[in-house]
Enzyme design. Sequence first.
Site, PDB file in Angstrom:
ATOM      1  N   ASP A 469      39.106  35.321  41.780  1.00 37.02           N
ATOM      2  CA  ASP A 469      37.980  35.362  41.139  1.00 37.02           C
ATOM      3  C   ASP A 469      37.892  34.453  39.867  1.00 37.02           C
ATOM      4  OD1 ASP A 469      37.327  36.752  43.411  1.00 37.02           O
ATOM      5  OD2 ASP A 469      36.496  38.618  42.178  1.00 37.02           O
ATOM      6  N   ASP A 490      39.389  33.710  46.521  1.00 35.41           N
ATOM      7  CA  ASP A 490      38.054  33.711  46.285  1.00 35.41           C
ATOM      8  C   ASP A 490      37.680  33.123  44.884  1.00 35.41           C
ATOM      9  OD1 ASP A 490      37.624  34.924  48.772  1.00 35.41           O
ATOM     10  OD2 ASP A 490      37.515  36.858  47.719  1.00 35.41           O
TER      11      ASP A 490
END
Length: 641
Positions: A469, A490
């Site tokens: 992230d 991600d």
Amino acid sequence: MVNIVIVNQSRPDCGGQSGQNQAVALRTTGDKVQLHGCWIRGWQATLYTHQGRQYFSRTVIEGSVDIIFGGPNVNAFFHKCSILSKGRGTFTTHYRDLTTSPHDAGAFVFQCCAFTGTSSTNGPCYLGRPWRQDARVILAHCYIGQCVPQRGWDRWDGSTDISRPTFWEFDCVGPGSIKAHSSINQTSGQDRPVMMTSPSAKSPRFIGREPAPAEVAPFLDLPSFFALSRTDCSGSAFPGPAPPCSANEDGPLGTPLPPLQEASPPSQGTSPSPAAPTRLFLVVPAAAEDGNSARYCTHGTVKRFRGVQEAIDAVEPGGKHTTVIAVFPGTYFEQVRIPSNKTRILLRPASVEEGSTGVGEVRIVFNAHTGKAKHDSSSSSGSAGGKIAGGETCSGTIATTASAAASYTTYTSATFAVEADHFTAEGIVFENTAGPRCGGGSGQHQAVAVRVTAERSAFHRCCFLGWQDTLYLHRGSTWFKDCRVEGSVDFIFGGPKARGYWKGCEVVVRGKGWVTAHRRDLAQWPDDTDGAFVFDACSIQASDPSVPPSCALLGRPWGPDARVLLHGCSIGAVVKAEGWGAWNSATDVSRPRFLEWECTGPGASLAHRVIGRQATLQEVNQLVPESTFFYDLPGFPALTP
């Protein structure tokens, strides 16, 4: 001239030696010239005040050798300006020779200015040297930083008659001032010792001195100072006496300069008014200058701060001004948040070599991840102490005894959070150091480097470093150009109602995982019709040879209607053949739009794609170029560098 940045990009190595090339950023050959709130950048001979009367207010001038020079017959007045040295050299060089021009009443006058270096490692920078023997440079109420050596002023060469130049310093402060060196000066007064440059010289000589108040007074009254010039003053529109250094006025400096009245904020959906005043804030680490420099000359446009968050806290709410926060090179260990009312901020390095990317000059670093306990000291700026706030370690423990009030979430873990519209960053490294070892394995913690919860944000030549992230586009429209994003799981994610456009960026995979995770659910948010991530002419590669091939996917759908387009990208062997993945076994793989168009590289083959597919021409035209993608945002991305 108001609120203009003027740069000469010629670097000191262009001729093979530092300081061997004059490269003027601005030359002024005219009478009644005024500059206000400008930034003039170069290396050697940055500002050439050639002739006439010149007035500079709240302006930054940076360089290394003969930064400000000019003459003959020039009267230049600098008020509340910041003169920055980027290396060994001289701040001023004045040309005045009464033998050949007996009526030359020229002078350089600096009132309430700051003379400092951009880094503590800079070589010495002298206040000035005489281009001709009757040079006249006067400093009054100025701050003189530690980059100025004890002798203060230099000679032009061995033939200089050092009894003729007028180099005055009146009531100046700072580690490079006469007062700071008074204990080692060799006269009963406050004259600066200047040693002969000849190796055979045996005794000190003196060149700069502190004048009496009566001597300096005529030069500090602007009408009197400019009346010294033989130029016809009839109809002069120059300002009157300069306000005292304690003034914090924002009014006009005299016709014909436009007044700096408070502008009304533009209506939503429009770009900032180009006439809006600009404020310049300088972030100076403790290593660069002593404490006085951060507190002296803090009025007007140029202000100084010790940390990035401290500078942001001082920005005037409401977007009435565009604020440039120029950060001196260094690593700033702090968590930074730009609240929604601090709009129209430009964050950039204070001094980056022209032509370079600037990446690495300024790093903003923090260590926070989901589940990690917050602590009072770790949630505030840690830049003042010079190390990571709260004594944090990779294991997530806090080396303090006070109780923790809460734990970080993905949203609050961001090293740098943008919540205000019209934000731009250039040449900054943003990093969250909570790596895969924190928690015992890769991808065990969300640890955001930058979160954007705002409209019309832009990042140019920036670097985003993290693992899981890394870059969180929470909502709003964000534009990236020539940036680098690193992570594993991600590491580019966001939504709903988030639009991101990456132009010519490097996407770097550090380990097993997914590059993107876009959130878009039209059943839950039916108005999210424009949400998408677009990568235009980007590269997707492994960070180094230790990262195995075919270990990452281009993305997975955080929401069922996720939309990601790769347009003309280079996709490396680090990407698996199937290209894209599902969020879980319940994912309806027919709904996400994972699109590719004219991509190249070993990972670009569409033969084994299950979810992803080739985009249609209509889909490409809808999302590319960026002017189409941000069609409803006037002036964006024109606001970006």
